[in-house]
Design a protein around this motif. Structure first.
Motif, PDB file in Angstrom:
ATOM      1  N   CYS A  21      -2.702  16.244  -3.550  1.00 42.99           N
ATOM      2  CA  CYS A  21      -2.839  14.690  -3.804  1.00 42.99           C
ATOM      3  C   CYS A  21      -3.900  14.980  -5.105  1.00 42.99           C
ATOM      4  N   GLY A  22      -3.649  15.618  -6.105  1.00 43.96           N
ATOM      5  CA  GLY A  22      -4.176  15.750  -7.448  1.00 43.96           C
ATOM      6  C   GLY A  22      -4.023  14.573  -8.374  1.00 43.96           C
ATOM      7  N   ARG A  23      -4.074  14.831  -9.558  1.00 43.24           N
ATOM      8  CA  ARG A  23      -3.885  14.230 -10.807  1.00 43.24           C
ATOM      9  C   ARG A  23      -2.342  13.454 -10.846  1.00 43.24           C
ATOM     10  N   VAL A  24      -1.391  14.232 -10.899  1.00 42.42           N
ATOM     11  CA  VAL A  24      -0.011  13.894 -10.832  1.00 42.42           C
ATOM     12  C   VAL A  24       0.383  12.887  -9.596  1.00 42.42           C
ATOM     13  N   ALA A  25      -0.226  13.247  -8.465  1.00 46.58           N
ATOM     14  CA  ALA A  25       0.255  12.576  -7.188  1.00 46.58           C
ATOM     15  C   ALA A  25      -0.044  11.294  -7.487  1.00 46.58           C
ATOM     16  N   GLU A  26      -0.944  10.625  -8.303  1.00 45.68           N
ATOM     17  CA  GLU A  26      -1.306   9.200  -8.269  1.00 45.68           C
ATOM     18  C   GLU A  26       0.243   8.637  -9.040  1.00 45.68           C
ATOM     19  N   LYS A  27       0.393   9.178  -9.919  1.00 43.43           N
ATOM     20  CA  LYS A  27       1.850   8.754 -10.334  1.00 43.43           C
ATOM     21  C   LYS A  27       2.940   8.487  -9.531  1.00 43.43           C
ATOM     22  N   ALA A  51      -6.984  13.571  -0.386  1.00 41.53           N
ATOM     23  CA  ALA A  51      -6.091  12.787   0.206  1.00 41.53           C
ATOM     24  C   ALA A  51      -6.469  11.275   0.276  1.00 41.53           C
ATOM     25  N   LYS A  52      -7.814  11.257   0.810  1.00 40.53           N
ATOM     26  CA  LYS A  52      -8.327   9.760   1.036  1.00 40.53           C
ATOM     27  C   LYS A  52      -8.471   9.243  -0.479  1.00 40.53           C
ATOM     28  N   ARG A  53      -8.861   9.945  -1.371  1.00 36.44           N
ATOM     29  CA  ARG A  53      -9.091   9.457  -2.568  1.00 36.44           C
ATOM     30  C   ARG A  53      -7.382   8.898  -3.136  1.00 36.44           C
ATOM     31  N   LEU A  54      -6.531   9.560  -2.982  1.00 31.86           N
ATOM     32  CA  LEU A  54      -5.182   9.332  -3.540  1.00 31.86           C
ATOM     33  C   LEU A  54      -4.685   8.002  -2.786  1.00 31.86           C
ATOM     34  N   LEU A  55      -4.952   8.062  -1.401  1.00 31.83           N
ATOM     35  CA  LEU A  55      -4.512   6.588  -0.749  1.00 31.83           C
ATOM     36  C   LEU A  55      -5.036   5.299  -1.158  1.00 31.83           C
ATOM     37  N   GLY A  56      -6.494   5.915  -1.621  1.00 38.50           N
ATOM     38  CA  GLY A  56      -7.280   4.500  -1.847  1.00 38.50           C
ATOM     39  C   GLY A  56      -6.699   4.043  -3.299  1.00 38.50           C
ATOM     40  N   SER A  57      -6.052   4.807  -4.083  1.00 38.93           N
ATOM     41  CA  SER A  57      -5.859   4.408  -5.553  1.00 38.93           C
ATOM     42  C   SER A  57      -4.744   3.388  -5.734  1.00 38.93           C
ATOM     43  N   VAL A  58      -3.946   3.149  -4.670  1.00 42.82           N
ATOM     44  CA  VAL A  58      -2.909   2.471  -5.019  1.00 42.82           C
ATOM     45  C   VAL A  58      -3.001   1.410  -3.557  1.00 42.82           C
ATOM     46  N   LYS A  59      -2.893   0.125  -3.881  1.00 45.58           N
ATOM     47  CA  LYS A  59      -3.027  -0.719  -2.573  1.00 45.58           C
ATOM     48  C   LYS A  59      -1.838  -0.350  -1.687  1.00 45.58           C
ATOM     49  N   GLY A  60      -2.116  -0.660  -0.373  1.00 48.28           N
ATOM     50  CA  GLY A  60      -1.189  -0.819   0.626  1.00 48.28           C
ATOM     51  C   GLY A  60      -1.053   0.680   1.430  1.00 48.28           C
ATOM     52  N   SER A 309      14.555   0.159 -16.477  1.00 46.20           N
ATOM     53  CA  SER A 309      14.574   1.379 -17.495  1.00 46.20           C
ATOM     54  C   SER A 309      13.427   1.511 -18.531  1.00 46.20           C
ATOM     55  N   TYR A 310      13.087   0.225 -18.960  1.00 47.32           N
ATOM     56  CA  TYR A 310      11.755   0.438 -19.712  1.00 47.32           C
ATOM     57  C   TYR A 310      10.651   0.622 -18.962  1.00 47.32           C
ATOM     58  N   LYS A 311      10.464   0.188 -17.927  1.00 50.02           N
ATOM     59  CA  LYS A 311       9.256   0.442 -16.894  1.00 50.02           C
ATOM     60  C   LYS A 311       8.946   1.904 -16.786  1.00 50.02           C
ATOM     61  N   CYS A 312      10.285   2.604 -16.871  1.00 50.19           N
ATOM     62  CA  CYS A 312      10.039   4.065 -16.757  1.00 50.19           C
ATOM     63  C   CYS A 312       9.443   4.819 -17.760  1.00 50.19           C
ATOM     64  N   ALA A 313       9.249   4.007 -19.100  1.00 54.05           N
ATOM     65  CA  ALA A 313       8.504   4.690 -20.097  1.00 54.05           C
ATOM     66  C   ALA A 313       7.074   4.708 -19.857  1.00 54.05           C
ATOM     67  N   LEU A 314       6.571   3.664 -19.004  1.00 56.40           N
ATOM     68  CA  LEU A 314       5.251   3.861 -18.848  1.00 56.40           C
ATOM     69  C   LEU A 314       5.006   4.748 -17.384  1.00 56.40           C
ATOM     70  N   ASN A 315       5.965   4.961 -16.442  1.00 58.29           N
ATOM     71  CA  ASN A 315       5.765   5.867 -15.409  1.00 58.29           C
ATOM     72  C   ASN A 315       7.249   6.433 -15.189  1.00 58.29           C
ATOM     73  N   PRO A 316       7.490   7.435 -15.686  1.00 59.56           N
ATOM     74  CA  PRO A 316       8.815   8.065 -15.533  1.00 59.56           C
ATOM     75  C   PRO A 316       9.202   8.577 -14.317  1.00 59.56           C
ATOM     76  N   HIS A 317       8.392   8.842 -13.395  1.00 60.15           N
ATOM     77  CA  HIS A 317       8.095   9.199 -12.000  1.00 60.15           C
ATOM     78  C   HIS A 317       8.970   8.021 -11.419  1.00 60.15           C
ATOM     79  N   LEU A 318       8.918   6.677 -11.832  1.00 59.08           N
ATOM     80  CA  LEU A 318       9.673   5.578 -11.322  1.00 59.08           C
ATOM     81  C   LEU A 318      11.088   5.895 -11.204  1.00 59.08           C
ATOM     82  N   GLY A 319      11.679   6.611 -12.498  1.00 61.63           N
ATOM     83  CA  GLY A 319      13.003   6.806 -12.390  1.00 61.63           C
ATOM     84  C   GLY A 319      13.432   8.373 -11.716  1.00 61.63           C
ATOM     85  N   ILE A 320      12.435   8.919 -11.870  1.00 60.65           N
ATOM     86  CA  ILE A 320      12.797  10.275 -10.905  1.00 60.65           C
ATOM     87  C   ILE A 320      12.971   9.801  -9.428  1.00 60.65           C
ATOM     88  N   TYR A 321      12.079   9.287  -8.722  1.00 58.24           N
ATOM     89  CA  TYR A 321      12.126   8.773  -7.354  1.00 58.24           C
ATOM     90  C   TYR A 321      13.538   7.885  -7.185  1.00 58.24           C
TER      91      TYR A 321
END
Ligand SMILES: NC(=O)c1ccc[n+]([C@@H]2O[C@H](COP(=O)([O-])OP(=O)(O)OC[C@H]3O[C@@H](n4cnc5c(N)ncnc54)[C@H](O)[C@@H]3O)[C@@H](O)[C@H]2O)c1
Length: 379
Positions: A21-27, A51-60, A309-321
């Motif tokens: 749950c470190g830096r890249v996990a937030e993406k 783990a707690k910090r990661l879960l708190g970093s994105v709503k829901g 596909s353009y949103k993937c420019a901002l967060n390519p992990h979206l495309g990977i998932y």
């Protein structure tokens, strides 16, 4: 890698756990939050605060279950997908355990720290039919896939050469933020960490396998065990040459990465400059005149992938998932698949071996080579 032709019986939503749950996990978490086909069941970290910090970093996600031991989490949750976002030296053991217990993987780069481990993970994917999508973000940037198709179809003629630079400056604060960073055992240097996925992209676009690597590495300013600067030349099986520069010894506020592919009838450059994408594609028309093709690709990408596909420019992990989810359900290979993970580790370790031995080395490597074999290189 050969396609598995059996039909998948899996349907969305697919259960996911994130391990690390470190830096890249937030993406990763942001990407999961945007996709209806995925359901985050748990996160794992040896440090409960992370783990707690990661879960708190994105709503829901505040109520999602936390574990400190990855084996317990995999055994109890039995997730469809395990996302491996721990330090690189731990990728092998966690990836292997997860696949042996039936999970597909989103595996961060580098796949492993040794050639034999990468081969084992690649072969395990073939044997089990489980999918691996690598965290090779560059393959998922918009327009890249369209360019790949056109080069592969021979639209631009023979590929002559290619080049990449990854000038991804990191200061001492980054390297001191975790003990594993910049070590031969758990991370490697600027090539293994910051450049491996760009090397993967260049080789993939050029459409041929590396057969020889010549390289030099240096430690210029960062106080780490491994290199903060590396330069290499690859010869590909099709005769094309690829030039590589990867460094963290540049200004941390000016991250730039750029790749170019040169063909008989085109020259294609794409890159990121402090987060902003740029593109310059020129083709030669049958009448010999040069034509800028940027607009053509931008429109074609919009027609085929829409805004997603353009949103993937901002967060390519979206495309990977999304790709991994589709690959599991439709039983097809992800864009950055298990072979990409293995091959890029083999090439990178060939580069290290060449730097260590002071002569070109043949690829794929015949014998095992591990990043720890570089220990003492700069002493
Ligand atoms: N694809 C990309 O663009 C990209 C970007 C950054 C990092 N990465 C890769 O992601 C991985 C993680 O990098 P990071 O910068 O997020 O690291 P990080 O140090 O910020 O995070 C790693 C986390 O893993 C946890 N951890 C360590 N051992 C564990 C274990 N046994 N079980 C569970 N958790 C454990 C740590 O406590 C930490 O919270 C690396 O392999 C790196 O190369 C990929």
């Amino acid at each position: 890698m050969a396609e598995n032709t059996t039909t998948s019986s899996v349907s969305a939503p697919l259960s996911v756990i994130i391990i690390g749950c470190g830096r890249v996990a937030e993406k990763h978490l942001k990407a999961i939050s945007k996709l209806k086909g995925l359901e985050l069941k748990a996160v794992v970290d040896t440090n409960p605060d992370s783990a707690k910090r990661l879960l708190g970093s994105v709503k829901g996600f505040a109520g999602v279950k936390q574990y400190s031991d990855y084996k317990t989490a995999i055994d109890e949750v039995k997730p469809s997908i395990v996302s491996v976002t721990v330090p690189s030296g731990l990728h092998f053991q966690i990836a292997k355990y997860a696949m042996e217990h039936g999970s597909n993987l989103l595996l961060e780069k580098p796949m492993t720290m040794s050639v034999s481990e990468a081969r084992e993970i690649f072969e395990l994917s073939g044997k089990t039919g489980l999918k691996i999508a690598m965290g090779h973000i560059y393959r998922y940037l918009p327009i890249v896939g369209l360019i790949k198709e056109d080069i592969a179809e021979g639209k631009f003629g023979k590929v002559t050469h290619g080049s990449i630079y990854v000038r991804w400056g990191h200061g001492e604060d980054y390297y001191q933020s975790a003990a594993w960073r910049g070590t031969w055992k758990s991370d490697g240097g600027a090539l293994m960490n910051q450049t491996i996925h760009a090397i993967d992209l260049l080789v993939w676009l050029m459409g041929s396998e590396p057969e020889e690597a010549s390289a030099m590495i240096a430690k210029r300013i960062r106080n780490i065990e491994a290199e903060d600067l590396g330069m290499a030349v690859l010869r590909l099986e099709n005769g094309a040459l690829a030039q590589i520069e990867g460094t963290t010894a540049t200004i941390p506020s000016k991250h730039t990465a750029e790749f170019s592919v040169f063909c008989e009838n085109a020259q294609l450059t794409m890159g990121l400059d402090s987060g902003k994408p740029h593109i310059a594609v020129y083709g030669v028309k049958p009448n010999g005149k040069t034509k800028k093709l940027n607009g053509y690709y931008i429109r074609k990408q919009f027609k085929t992938g829409g805004l997603f596909s353009y949103k993937c420019a901002l967060n390519p992990h979206l495309g990977i998932y999304k790709d991994l989810c589709d690959s599991v359900i439709e039983n097809k290979n992800p864009i950055a698949d298990a072979y990409a993970g293995f091959s890029s580790v083999d090439t990178l370790l060939g580069i290290y071996k060449s730097a260590k031995e002071g002569h070109p080395v043949s690829l794929p490597l015949k014998d095992d080579f591990n990043s720890v074999d570089m220990t003492g290189f700069f002493d």
